[in-house]
Write a protein that holds these residues in place. Sequence first.
Motif, PDB file in Angstrom:
ATOM      1  N   ALA A 159       0.860  -1.112   0.031  1.00  0.00           N
ATOM      2  CA  ALA A 159      -0.084   0.047   0.145  1.00  0.00           C
ATOM      3  C   ALA A 159       0.937   1.322   0.051  1.00  0.00           C
ATOM      4  O   ALA A 159       0.540   2.254  -0.462  1.00  0.00           O
ATOM      5  CB  ALA A 159      -0.844   0.212   1.294  1.00  0.00           C
ATOM      6  N   LEU A 160       2.012   1.238   0.804  1.00  0.00           N
ATOM      7  CA  LEU A 160       2.798   2.401   0.729  1.00  0.00           C
ATOM      8  C   LEU A 160       3.484   2.820  -0.659  1.00  0.00           C
ATOM      9  O   LEU A 160       3.521   3.679  -0.967  1.00  0.00           O
ATOM     10  CB  LEU A 160       3.999   2.260   1.715  1.00  0.00           C
ATOM     11  N   LEU A 161       4.010   1.696  -1.401  1.00  0.00           N
ATOM     12  CA  LEU A 161       4.651   1.610  -2.548  1.00  0.00           C
ATOM     13  C   LEU A 161       3.636   2.199  -3.482  1.00  0.00           C
ATOM     14  O   LEU A 161       3.974   3.134  -4.319  1.00  0.00           O
ATOM     15  CB  LEU A 161       5.265   0.456  -2.874  1.00  0.00           C
ATOM     16  N   ALA A 162       2.570   1.479  -3.406  1.00  0.00           N
ATOM     17  CA  ALA A 162       1.548   1.947  -4.544  1.00  0.00           C
ATOM     18  C   ALA A 162       0.938   3.549  -4.005  1.00  0.00           C
ATOM     19  O   ALA A 162       0.650   3.900  -5.344  1.00  0.00           O
ATOM     20  CB  ALA A 162       0.236   1.012  -4.330  1.00  0.00           C
ATOM     21  N   GLN A 163       1.035   3.960  -3.171  1.00  0.00           N
ATOM     22  CA  GLN A 163       0.499   5.166  -2.983  1.00  0.00           C
ATOM     23  C   GLN A 163       1.550   6.252  -3.163  1.00  0.00           C
ATOM     24  O   GLN A 163       1.266   7.224  -3.608  1.00  0.00           O
ATOM     25  CB  GLN A 163       0.079   5.385  -1.314  1.00  0.00           C
ATOM     26  N   TYR A 164       2.565   6.031  -2.723  1.00  0.00           N
ATOM     27  CA  TYR A 164       3.818   7.008  -2.831  1.00  0.00           C
ATOM     28  C   TYR A 164       4.872   6.759  -3.875  1.00  0.00           C
ATOM     29  O   TYR A 164       5.658   7.668  -4.340  1.00  0.00           O
ATOM     30  CB  TYR A 164       4.505   7.111  -1.403  1.00  0.00           C
ATOM     31  N   PRO A 172       5.365  -2.702  -6.163  1.00  0.00           N
ATOM     32  CA  PRO A 172       5.261  -3.563  -5.059  1.00  0.00           C
ATOM     33  C   PRO A 172       6.014  -4.936  -5.628  1.00  0.00           C
ATOM     34  O   PRO A 172       6.320  -5.665  -4.678  1.00  0.00           O
ATOM     35  CB  PRO A 172       3.935  -3.558  -4.751  1.00  0.00           C
ATOM     36  N   TYR A 173       5.694  -5.423  -6.739  1.00  0.00           N
ATOM     37  CA  TYR A 173       5.895  -6.836  -7.155  1.00  0.00           C
ATOM     38  C   TYR A 173       7.354  -6.640  -7.248  1.00  0.00           C
ATOM     39  O   TYR A 173       8.151  -7.771  -7.157  1.00  0.00           O
ATOM     40  CB  TYR A 173       5.315  -7.047  -8.508  1.00  0.00           C
ATOM     41  N   LEU A 237     -13.284  -8.152   0.873  1.00  0.00           N
ATOM     42  CA  LEU A 237     -14.647  -6.982   0.940  1.00  0.00           C
ATOM     43  C   LEU A 237     -14.177  -5.645   1.948  1.00  0.00           C
ATOM     44  O   LEU A 237     -14.682  -4.704   1.550  1.00  0.00           O
ATOM     45  CB  LEU A 237     -15.634  -7.641   1.236  1.00  0.00           C
ATOM     46  N   TYR A 238     -13.770  -6.134   2.990  1.00  0.00           N
ATOM     47  CA  TYR A 238     -13.642  -5.183   4.105  1.00  0.00           C
ATOM     48  C   TYR A 238     -12.946  -4.026   3.848  1.00  0.00           C
ATOM     49  O   TYR A 238     -13.284  -2.645   4.025  1.00  0.00           O
ATOM     50  CB  TYR A 238     -12.966  -5.958   5.386  1.00  0.00           C
ATOM     51  N   PRO A 239     -11.744  -4.085   3.089  1.00  0.00           N
ATOM     52  CA  PRO A 239     -10.887  -2.652   2.935  1.00  0.00           C
ATOM     53  C   PRO A 239     -11.699  -1.789   1.999  1.00  0.00           C
ATOM     54  O   PRO A 239     -11.704  -0.594   2.347  1.00  0.00           O
ATOM     55  CB  PRO A 239      -9.549  -3.128   2.258  1.00  0.00           C
ATOM     56  N   SER A 240     -12.273  -2.228   0.876  1.00  0.00           N
ATOM     57  CA  SER A 240     -12.972  -1.477   0.020  1.00  0.00           C
ATOM     58  C   SER A 240     -14.375  -0.744   0.696  1.00  0.00           C
ATOM     59  O   SER A 240     -14.491   0.364   0.618  1.00  0.00           O
ATOM     60  CB  SER A 240     -13.563  -2.067  -0.858  1.00  0.00           C
ATOM     61  N   LEU A 241     -15.103  -1.585   1.555  1.00  0.00           N
ATOM     62  CA  LEU A 241     -16.105  -0.963   2.114  1.00  0.00           C
ATOM     63  C   LEU A 241     -15.861  -0.021   3.487  1.00  0.00           C
ATOM     64  O   LEU A 241     -16.275   1.121   3.426  1.00  0.00           O
ATOM     65  CB  LEU A 241     -17.015  -2.324   2.751  1.00  0.00           C
ATOM     66  N   ALA A 242     -14.509  -0.417   3.953  1.00  0.00           N
ATOM     67  CA  ALA A 242     -13.932   0.845   5.026  1.00  0.00           C
ATOM     68  C   ALA A 242     -13.554   1.884   4.536  1.00  0.00           C
ATOM     69  O   ALA A 242     -14.054   2.914   4.866  1.00  0.00           O
ATOM     70  CB  ALA A 242     -12.777  -0.042   5.662  1.00  0.00           C
ATOM     71  N   ALA A 243     -13.092   2.076   3.154  1.00  0.00           N
ATOM     72  CA  ALA A 243     -12.704   3.190   2.514  1.00  0.00           C
ATOM     73  C   ALA A 243     -14.001   3.787   2.272  1.00  0.00           C
ATOM     74  O   ALA A 243     -14.264   5.085   2.319  1.00  0.00           O
ATOM     75  CB  ALA A 243     -11.898   3.005   1.316  1.00  0.00           C
ATOM     76  N   GLU A 244     -15.060   3.131   1.552  1.00  0.00           N
ATOM     77  CA  GLU A 244     -16.425   3.925   1.274  1.00  0.00           C
ATOM     78  C   GLU A 244     -17.080   4.587   2.254  1.00  0.00           C
ATOM     79  O   GLU A 244     -17.600   5.644   2.274  1.00  0.00           O
ATOM     80  CB  GLU A 244     -17.212   2.408   0.518  1.00  0.00           C
ATOM     81  N   GLN A 245     -16.873   3.665   3.479  1.00  0.00           N
ATOM     82  CA  GLN A 245     -17.887   4.290   4.633  1.00  0.00           C
ATOM     83  C   GLN A 245     -17.136   5.228   5.452  1.00  0.00           C
ATOM     84  O   GLN A 245     -17.845   6.334   5.912  1.00  0.00           O
ATOM     85  CB  GLN A 245     -18.247   2.914   5.761  1.00  0.00           C
ATOM     86  N   THR A 246     -15.864   5.339   5.502  1.00  0.00           N
ATOM     87  CA  THR A 246     -15.128   6.476   6.121  1.00  0.00           C
ATOM     88  C   THR A 246     -14.685   7.571   5.285  1.00  0.00           C
ATOM     89  O   THR A 246     -14.512   8.649   5.706  1.00  0.00           O
ATOM     90  CB  THR A 246     -13.828   5.974   6.573  1.00  0.00           C
ATOM     91  N   GLY A 247     -14.820   7.194   3.824  1.00  0.00           N
ATOM     92  CA  GLY A 247     -14.442   8.288   2.995  1.00  0.00           C
ATOM     93  C   GLY A 247     -12.940   8.830   2.878  1.00  0.00           C
ATOM     94  O   GLY A 247     -12.608   9.540   2.175  1.00  0.00           O
ATOM     95  N   ILE A 248     -12.156   7.674   3.253  1.00  0.00           N
ATOM     96  CA  ILE A 248     -10.824   7.775   3.433  1.00  0.00           C
ATOM     97  C   ILE A 248     -10.286   6.804   2.007  1.00  0.00           C
ATOM     98  O   ILE A 248     -10.513   5.395   2.292  1.00  0.00           O
ATOM     99  CB  ILE A 248      -9.955   7.345   4.656  1.00  0.00           C
ATOM    100  N   HIS A 249      -9.971   7.281   1.120  1.00  0.00           N
ATOM    101  CA  HIS A 249      -9.648   6.571  -0.088  1.00  0.00           C
ATOM    102  C   HIS A 249      -8.170   6.424  -0.214  1.00  0.00           C
ATOM    103  O   HIS A 249      -7.674   5.969  -1.229  1.00  0.00           O
ATOM    104  CB  HIS A 249     -10.363   7.042  -1.633  1.00  0.00           C
ATOM    105  N   ASN A 250      -7.346   7.016   0.688  1.00  0.00           N
ATOM    106  CA  ASN A 250      -5.756   6.468   0.613  1.00  0.00           C
ATOM    107  C   ASN A 250      -5.495   5.063   0.659  1.00  0.00           C
ATOM    108  O   ASN A 250      -5.860   4.635   1.563  1.00  0.00           O
ATOM    109  CB  ASN A 250      -4.981   7.268   1.655  1.00  0.00           C
ATOM    110  N   LEU A 251      -4.646   4.593  -0.352  1.00  0.00           N
ATOM    111  CA  LEU A 251      -4.217   3.200  -0.350  1.00  0.00           C
ATOM    112  C   LEU A 251      -3.698   2.723   1.359  1.00  0.00           C
ATOM    113  O   LEU A 251      -4.130   1.613   1.697  1.00  0.00           O
ATOM    114  CB  LEU A 251      -3.474   2.849  -1.270  1.00  0.00           C
TER     115      LEU A 251
END
Length: 403
Positions: A159-164, A172-173, A237-251
């Motif tokens: 996630a850190l590599l993909a974001q920054y 990442p690979y 499922l949980y990470p995508s739904l967590a981003a959707e519900q909190t409005g935080i879309h940072n990877l």
Amino acid sequence: MTATVAVPDRTGQSWAYTLVLAATGVALGVSGVPAPLYGIYEREWHLSPFTTTVVFAVYAVAALVAVLVSGRISDVVGRKPVLLGAFATMIVGLIVFVFADTVPMLVLARALHGLAVGATVVAGAAALLDLRPDHGARSGQLTGVAFNVGMAVAILGSALLAQYAPNPLRTPYVVISVICLIVGAAVLALREPHAARVTGRIRIARPAVPAEIRADFWFSALGVMAAWSVLGVLLSLYPSLAAEQTGIHNLVFGGVVVASTALSAALVQLFATRVPARTAAILGDIGMAVALLLTIPALATHNWVAVVGIGVVLGATFGLGFGGSLRHLSNVVPEHKRGETMSAYYLAAYTAMALPTVIAGWAATTWGLSTVFPWFIGAVALACLIAAGLGLRPGARAEAARA
């Protein structure tokens, strides 16, 4: 104390046991690297949730194939050749990911990783028992810790590599490929730990276990099926739904959600040694059911602290359930049946991960993720309670006492 249990006496290499644990952790890390990237694939490649979950589940299906054959192969030819072949396959899969520009290439990469990780998990578990045959429960505990630590580090790092970092679908690979090369080189220097090899043809292992541990096996298998159904929820499922519900879309937020859950699972498995394995598995199954149901109100708060917090609780109960079942089985499996028994165990685990995930992906594509998630959570929670109920039966306790 007998000298035969010490690693130097078995292979002459004091680091062999630690290396095998590290190899299993890295392998599970490889399986988790794409998890933070699925959102990018969906957005840039216009993928539906069903396509994403199919790509996710291909890994589990391929791992099923690997666990059916790798245990017997490692019993016949040794653990080291299987581990070397698995890491070579892992690196090839990472290279495919680097150059992937179509869904079939993603499917191919995930299939290669499923084969590689499934083989590593089974051969690695058997190798740990070879190296320290009188420490089965401890090996099962440390394997669970290695799984979760490897996954947490890999997912958060991805996630850190993909974001920054530049090239989020490639960097990442590349990084994890270098790590796999280092671990593979160390495995190359490993002396074969499996001295008592069996003879006969290499064949697909039947999903069967020694009669004398059948009751213990099914208790452990039901526990891991419940736990890995939860793992499928967390990764798909949980990470995508967590981003959707909190409005935080940072990877990185999605990575933190999964990594904190995995780390709490590792800590519980590491420090819950005084809890008997069967008791830990039952408590974990019940705890997972409760924690899963609590994810629904936690998401409804739209508060990231609540979302991460319930993830930590879920990870802790997952650690108890998975770690308890693995410790219980590792302590009773006969030496001459280690490879095939661990194949059967992980066959149950990967089946439980793959099928619910695909069904949830199809349902999310049809009705929407937020609509499907509570139903999926309820079904998995019910499975956890069924596993706990079977372990609490008076007959099951009597069978365990006799064993």
